[in-house]
Design an enzyme around this catalytic site. Structure first.
Site, PDB file in Angstrom:
ATOM      1  N   THR A 184       3.145  -2.118  16.230  1.00  0.00           N
ATOM      2  CA  THR A 184       4.057  -0.977  16.105  1.00  0.00           C
ATOM      3  C   THR A 184       3.355   0.170  15.386  1.00  0.00           C
ATOM      4  OG1 THR A 184       4.936  -1.573  13.933  1.00  0.00           O
ATOM      5  CG2 THR A 184       5.973  -2.620  15.859  1.00  0.00           C
ATOM      6  N   VAL A 224      -4.520  -3.122   1.490  1.00  0.00           N
ATOM      7  CA  VAL A 224      -4.989  -3.425   2.836  1.00  0.00           C
ATOM      8  C   VAL A 224      -3.809  -3.295   3.793  1.00  0.00           C
ATOM      9  CG1 VAL A 224      -4.684  -5.931   2.542  1.00  0.00           C
ATOM     10  CG2 VAL A 224      -6.220  -5.077   4.308  1.00  0.00           C
ATOM     11  N   VAL A 225      -4.070  -2.618   4.904  1.00  0.00           N
ATOM     12  CA  VAL A 225      -3.079  -2.473   5.964  1.00  0.00           C
ATOM     13  C   VAL A 225      -3.762  -2.935   7.250  1.00  0.00           C
ATOM     14  CG1 VAL A 225      -1.449  -0.930   7.113  1.00  0.00           C
ATOM     15  CG2 VAL A 225      -2.178  -0.428   4.765  1.00  0.00           C
ATOM     16  N   HIS A 260       3.974   1.315  12.617  1.00  0.00           N
ATOM     17  CA  HIS A 260       4.065   1.122  11.169  1.00  0.00           C
ATOM     18  C   HIS A 260       2.700   1.289  10.492  1.00  0.00           C
ATOM     19  CE1 HIS A 260       5.744  -0.497   7.430  1.00  0.00           C
ATOM     20  NE2 HIS A 260       4.684  -1.290   7.358  1.00  0.00           N
ATOM     21  N   SER A 295       0.815  -1.221   0.000  1.00  0.00           N
ATOM     22  CA  SER A 295       0.000   0.000   0.000  1.00  0.00           C
ATOM     23  C   SER A 295       0.846   1.269   0.000  1.00  0.00           C
ATOM     24  CB  SER A 295      -0.944  -0.003   1.202  1.00  0.00           C
ATOM     25  OG  SER A 295      -1.887  -1.053   1.062  1.00  0.00           O
TER      26      SER A 295
END
Length: 158
Positions: A91, A85-86, A93, A63
């Site tokens: 973390t 998609v994340v 990130h 992404s």
């Protein structure tokens, strides 16, 4: 649930379009293959409903890479559908990638005046992503929605 308030006549609006002369790129990240396959399938169904003449699929690693690829594609296509998609981890990130993708795709759209369909899922877990991927049993079809948003925006600007 995010589906609350969504337009109910999108498929009918797409069916009214004559997209034969349009060129649209579906730009998709590669992480989370099952989710991505659902998003791509949804975008391709929307393209068929809108009778789009040219639909090309371009893949990038993740992404974070969507904005730079969208910028290059926006110069060649009438609209770009960005799919990714994340999934939140332990973390920061997640926050950085989500912000970079969102801000980058927004900037591409504004700089190029090309509609960019935002189909980047930002989810707390894989179950949420699967529920939005347009798969059998999913509550939502964000690939279809992202494609529809870009192409209907393109029609509104014409």
């Amino acid at each position: 649930m995010s589906k609350h308030g969504a337009p109910t006549d999108t498929a009918a609006a797409l069916a009214q379009l004559d997209g034969a002369g349009l060129k649209v790129a579906i730009l998709a990240a590669s992480w989370h293959e099952q989710v991505m396959n659902g998003l791509i399938d949804g975008a391709q169904r929307a393209a068929a409903d809108a009778k789009i003449g040219t639909v090309d699929l371009v893949r990038v690693p993740g992404s974070f890479e969507l904005p730079v690829a969208a910028k290059a594609l926006a110069e060649k296509y009438d609209a770009v559908i960005a799919l990714g998609v994340v999934i939140r981890g332990g973390t920061p990130h997640f926050d950085y990638v989500c912000q970079a993708a969102t801000m980058g795709l927004t900037q591409v759209s504004l700089d190029t005046l090309t509609p960019i369909g935002f189909g980047v899922l930002t989810c707390d877990d894989e179950a949420q992503a699967l529920d939005r991927a347009g798969l059998e049993g999913s509550a939502e079809d964000k690939g279809y929605e992202a494609f529809s948003a870009a192409v209907l925006t393109l029609a509104a600007l014409a």
